[in-house]
Design a protein around this motif. Structure first.
Motif, PDB file in Angstrom:
ATOM      1  N   GLY A 151       0.828  -1.205   0.000  1.00 33.73           N
ATOM      2  CA  GLY A 151       0.000   0.000   0.000  1.00 33.73           C
ATOM      3  C   GLY A 151       0.863   1.255   0.000  1.00 33.73           C
ATOM      4  N   LEU A 152       1.983   1.197   0.744  1.00 41.18           N
ATOM      5  CA  LEU A 152       2.905   2.343   0.800  1.00 41.18           C
ATOM      6  C   LEU A 152       3.551   2.582  -0.566  1.00 41.18           C
ATOM      7  CD1 LEU A 152       4.525   4.484   2.429  1.00 41.18           C
ATOM      8  CD2 LEU A 152       6.187   2.683   2.922  1.00 41.18           C
ATOM      9  N   VAL A 153       4.002   1.477  -1.207  1.00 40.80           N
ATOM     10  CA  VAL A 153       4.622   1.617  -2.539  1.00 40.80           C
ATOM     11  C   VAL A 153       3.601   2.224  -3.512  1.00 40.80           C
ATOM     12  CG1 VAL A 153       5.684   0.376  -4.477  1.00 40.80           C
ATOM     13  CG2 VAL A 153       6.191  -0.325  -2.140  1.00 40.80           C
ATOM     14  N   ALA A 154       2.361   1.718  -3.440  1.00 46.47           N
ATOM     15  CA  ALA A 154       1.309   2.239  -4.333  1.00 46.47           C
ATOM     16  C   ALA A 154       1.091   3.727  -4.085  1.00 46.47           C
ATOM     17  CB  ALA A 154       0.004   1.474  -4.104  1.00 46.47           C
ATOM     18  N   MET A 155       1.092   4.121  -2.804  1.00 42.83           N
ATOM     19  CA  MET A 155       0.842   5.519  -2.446  1.00 42.83           C
ATOM     20  C   MET A 155       1.964   6.420  -2.977  1.00 42.83           C
ATOM     21  SD  MET A 155      -0.200   6.991   1.267  1.00 42.83           S
ATOM     22  CE  MET A 155       1.240   6.455   2.143  1.00 42.83           C
ATOM     23  N   VAL A 156       3.221   5.987  -2.800  1.00 40.86           N
ATOM     24  CA  VAL A 156       4.364   6.802  -3.245  1.00 40.86           C
ATOM     25  C   VAL A 156       4.335   6.950  -4.774  1.00 40.86           C
ATOM     26  CG1 VAL A 156       6.891   6.857  -3.426  1.00 40.86           C
ATOM     27  CG2 VAL A 156       5.803   6.241  -1.248  1.00 40.86           C
ATOM     28  N   PHE A 157       4.139   5.822  -5.484  1.00 40.21           N
ATOM     29  CA  PHE A 157       4.129   5.888  -6.947  1.00 40.21           C
ATOM     30  C   PHE A 157       2.928   6.687  -7.466  1.00 40.21           C
ATOM     31  CE2 PHE A 157       7.485   2.847  -6.730  1.00 40.21           C
ATOM     32  CZ  PHE A 157       8.201   3.065  -7.903  1.00 40.21           C
ATOM     33  N   THR A 158       1.798   6.619  -6.728  1.00 39.71           N
ATOM     34  CA  THR A 158       0.626   7.393  -7.141  1.00 39.71           C
ATOM     35  C   THR A 158       0.932   8.884  -7.042  1.00 39.71           C
ATOM     36  OG1 THR A 158      -0.823   5.656  -6.372  1.00 39.71           O
ATOM     37  CG2 THR A 158      -1.830   7.810  -6.631  1.00 39.71           C
ATOM     38  N   ALA A 159       1.590   9.283  -5.938  1.00 44.59           N
ATOM     39  CA  ALA A 159       1.920  10.698  -5.746  1.00 44.59           C
ATOM     40  C   ALA A 159       2.883  11.169  -6.841  1.00 44.59           C
ATOM     41  CB  ALA A 159       2.513  10.904  -4.356  1.00 44.59           C
ATOM     42  N   VAL A 160       3.910  10.335  -7.128  1.00 46.66           N
ATOM     43  CA  VAL A 160       4.894  10.711  -8.156  1.00 46.66           C
ATOM     44  C   VAL A 160       4.208  10.791  -9.513  1.00 46.66           C
ATOM     45  CG1 VAL A 160       7.019   9.989  -9.330  1.00 46.66           C
ATOM     46  CG2 VAL A 160       6.790   9.658  -6.864  1.00 46.66           C
ATOM     47  N   CYS A 161       3.335   9.821  -9.762  1.00 42.58           N
ATOM     48  CA  CYS A 161       2.631   9.731 -11.046  1.00 42.58           C
ATOM     49  C   CYS A 161       1.743  10.960 -11.282  1.00 42.58           C
ATOM     50  CB  CYS A 161       1.782   8.479 -11.011  1.00 42.58           C
ATOM     51  SG  CYS A 161       1.304   7.913 -12.606  1.00 42.58           S
ATOM     52  N   LEU A 162       1.180  11.469 -10.202  1.00 43.30           N
ATOM     53  CA  LEU A 162       0.296  12.630 -10.284  1.00 43.30           C
ATOM     54  C   LEU A 162       1.095  13.861 -10.733  1.00 43.30           C
ATOM     55  CD1 LEU A 162      -2.701  12.774  -9.596  1.00 43.30           C
ATOM     56  CD2 LEU A 162      -2.114  13.611  -7.336  1.00 43.30           C
ATOM     57  N   VAL A 163       2.261  14.060 -10.113  1.00 39.91           N
ATOM     58  CA  VAL A 163       3.128  15.197 -10.462  1.00 39.91           C
ATOM     59  C   VAL A 163       3.631  15.032 -11.902  1.00 39.91           C
ATOM     60  CG1 VAL A 163       5.273  16.388  -9.876  1.00 39.91           C
ATOM     61  CG2 VAL A 163       3.815  15.465  -8.054  1.00 39.91           C
ATOM     62  N   ASN A 164       4.088  13.814 -12.166  1.00 46.96           N
ATOM     63  CA  ASN A 164       4.630  13.480 -13.469  1.00 46.96           C
ATOM     64  C   ASN A 164       3.577  13.581 -14.583  1.00 46.96           C
ATOM     65  OD1 ASN A 164       5.184  10.802 -15.252  1.00 46.96           O
ATOM     66  ND2 ASN A 164       7.043  11.923 -14.695  1.00 46.96           N
ATOM     67  N   GLY A 180       9.712  15.516 -23.680  1.00 47.03           N
ATOM     68  CA  GLY A 180       8.303  15.111 -23.609  1.00 47.03           C
ATOM     69  C   GLY A 180       8.116  13.606 -23.577  1.00 47.03           C
ATOM     70  N   ASN A 181       8.903  12.902 -24.429  1.00 49.60           N
ATOM     71  CA  ASN A 181       8.772  11.442 -24.485  1.00 49.60           C
ATOM     72  C   ASN A 181       9.140  10.806 -23.159  1.00 49.60           C
ATOM     73  OD1 ASN A 181       7.742  10.647 -26.963  1.00 49.60           O
ATOM     74  ND2 ASN A 181       9.680  11.142 -27.963  1.00 49.60           N
ATOM     75  N   LEU A 182      10.198  11.364 -22.545  1.00 45.02           N
ATOM     76  CA  LEU A 182      10.685  10.793 -21.280  1.00 45.02           C
ATOM     77  C   LEU A 182       9.627  10.953 -20.184  1.00 45.02           C
ATOM     78  CD1 LEU A 182      13.392   9.452 -20.652  1.00 45.02           C
ATOM     79  CD2 LEU A 182      14.010  11.542 -19.423  1.00 45.02           C
ATOM     80  N   SER A 183       8.997  12.138 -20.123  1.00 48.19           N
ATOM     81  CA  SER A 183       7.998  12.338 -19.067  1.00 48.19           C
ATOM     82  C   SER A 183       6.786  11.433 -19.292  1.00 48.19           C
ATOM     83  CB  SER A 183       7.585  13.805 -18.975  1.00 48.19           C
ATOM     84  OG  SER A 183       6.886  14.187 -20.118  1.00 48.19           O
ATOM     85  N   LYS A 184       6.447  11.166 -20.571  1.00 44.69           N
ATOM     86  CA  LYS A 184       5.311  10.284 -20.841  1.00 44.69           C
ATOM     87  C   LYS A 184       5.665   8.828 -20.505  1.00 44.69           C
ATOM     88  CE  LYS A 184       3.077  13.161 -24.244  1.00 44.69           C
ATOM     89  NZ  LYS A 184       2.828  13.415 -25.648  1.00 44.69           N
ATOM     90  N   ILE A 185       6.873   8.405 -20.886  1.00 44.75           N
ATOM     91  CA  ILE A 185       7.271   7.018 -20.619  1.00 44.75           C
ATOM     92  C   ILE A 185       7.320   6.762 -19.105  1.00 44.75           C
ATOM     93  CG2 ILE A 185       9.227   5.394 -20.778  1.00 44.75           C
ATOM     94  CD1 ILE A 185       9.788   6.609 -23.561  1.00 44.75           C
ATOM     95  N   THR A 186       7.917   7.705 -18.356  1.00 45.86           N
ATOM     96  CA  THR A 186       7.994   7.500 -16.901  1.00 45.86           C
ATOM     97  C   THR A 186       6.599   7.559 -16.273  1.00 45.86           C
ATOM     98  OG1 THR A 186       8.525   9.841 -16.683  1.00 45.86           O
ATOM     99  CG2 THR A 186      10.364   8.310 -16.523  1.00 45.86           C
ATOM    100  N   HIS A 187       5.714   8.414 -16.837  1.00 50.81           N
ATOM    101  CA  HIS A 187       4.341   8.489 -16.311  1.00 50.81           C
ATOM    102  C   HIS A 187       3.639   7.136 -16.472  1.00 50.81           C
ATOM    103  CE1 HIS A 187       0.440  10.050 -15.277  1.00 50.81           C
ATOM    104  NE2 HIS A 187      -0.046   9.744 -16.469  1.00 50.81           N
ATOM    105  N   ILE A 188       3.781   6.516 -17.645  1.00 49.95           N
ATOM    106  CA  ILE A 188       3.140   5.211 -17.885  1.00 49.95           C
ATOM    107  C   ILE A 188       3.733   4.174 -16.933  1.00 49.95           C
ATOM    108  CG2 ILE A 188       2.706   3.392 -19.580  1.00 49.95           C
ATOM    109  CD1 ILE A 188       3.025   5.531 -21.785  1.00 49.95           C
ATOM    110  N   CYS A 189       5.075   4.184 -16.817  1.00 53.17           N
ATOM    111  CA  CYS A 189       5.759   3.189 -15.977  1.00 53.17           C
ATOM    112  C   CYS A 189       5.336   3.331 -14.510  1.00 53.17           C
ATOM    113  CB  CYS A 189       7.261   3.370 -16.152  1.00 53.17           C
ATOM    114  SG  CYS A 189       8.201   2.230 -15.191  1.00 53.17           S
TER     115      CYS A 189
END
Ligand code: HEM
Length: 252
Positions: A151-164, A180-189
């Motif tokens: 749950g903690l990992v999900a929460m951290v990645f969700t927060a990062v994903c939101l900013v990203n 632009g491509n890099l921010s999209k690829i990391t967002h998907i990941c």
């Protein structure tokens, strides 16, 4: 995450031209190669329908469990309602909204698919993060179970994903400072990691004795199976997009 284009031929009315034909001989024959892609589209739409049914069943059972003692909700049921609606309902739909075979968003314009994705993602992430914080604050010792750790990992990645996600949304405006491509690829990941770890955490949640005693072990294992199944279906499209984009970047 950039949505894939919708396939307009998929929605075309196959009967439309047939009514203008004069004889049966004029009925256009389906080329052999189109039969395969048509079957594939039917298969993809069926998987999409199955995912929606499984999401409904899983979220519905979790909410029934949370409200079993009525209101007001104590911290654990509140945590379950917020997390399950945030991750498994809204975030699932946010990811599916960009899939070309998704029922409710297939006929939306690209710009509206992105809007739907953004709104669902923001509301889902806020609810999910709030749900995790509610339970974490209620405990004296934190992150001591696999359920809580995922749950903690999900929460951290969700927060990062939101900013990203904001960076991906404004990739064009930020192009001078950010690839632009890099921010999209990391967002998907990051999005895939957040979604999958939330599903693993949910499965550990369903494996808790309090839930199994209420639902019976058989039902608990069934909805663990449901969760695994719809999570796998939902991540197919972003995973393909992730690899396609990555190959395109490395080819340059
Ligand atoms: C996507 C769904 C879920 C997520 C992301 C999630 C996440 C979390 C988090 C972050 C904690 C705090 C851990 C800590 O501070 O140590 C927690 C605790 C807890 N959750 Fe969940 N949860 C989810 C669903 C569920 C479900 C469905 C149940 C029960 C049926 C449940 C029951 C509990 C209980 C009893 C605790 C306290 C004991 C423990 O930490 O394992 N959760 N959860």
């Amino acid at each position: 995450m950039p949505p894939n284009a919708t396939d307009s031929t998929f929605n075309a009315d196959p009967e439309a031209n047939v009514t203008n034909l004069k004889s049966v001989d004029q009925v256009p024959q389906t080329p052999v190669e189109n039969v395969g892609s048509y079957s594939l589209k039917i298969f993809q739409s069926s998987l999409n329908l199955l995912a929606h049914i499984l999401i409904g069943a899983t979220v519905g059972i979790s909410i029934l469990y949370s409200f079993r003692n009525g209101t007001p909700l104590s911290s654990t049921p509140l945590h379950i309602v917020l997390c399950v609606i945030g991750y498994q309902l809204l975030m699932s739909e946010a990811i599916l909204s960009l899939c070309p075979h998704n029922g409710w968003s297939a006929s939306l314009r690209l710009v509206d698919k992105r809007r739907a994705h953004t709104i669902l993602q923001i509301v889902g992430s806020v609810l999910a993060i709030a749900g995790s914080i509610v339970k974490a604050l209620n405990k004296s010792v934190n992150w001591n179970t696999l359920h809580g750790q995922y749950g903690l990992v999900a929460m951290v990645f969700t927060a990062v994903c939101l900013v990203n996600g904001v960076a991906s949304l404004y990739a064009f405006e930020f192009r001078k400072y950010l690839n632009g491509n890099l921010s999209k690829i990391t967002h998907i990941c990051f999005g895939i990691v957040a979604f999958v770890t939330s599903a693993i955490s949910l499965c550990y949640g369903f494996d808790k004795n309090s839930f199994k005693n209420w639902a019976t072990p058989a039902l608990a294992y069934t909805i663990i199976g449901f969760t695994a199944c719809f999570t796998a279906i939902i991540i197919i499209n972003p995973t393909i997009t992730f690899f396609k984009k990555s190959f395109r970047v490395f080819k340059k």
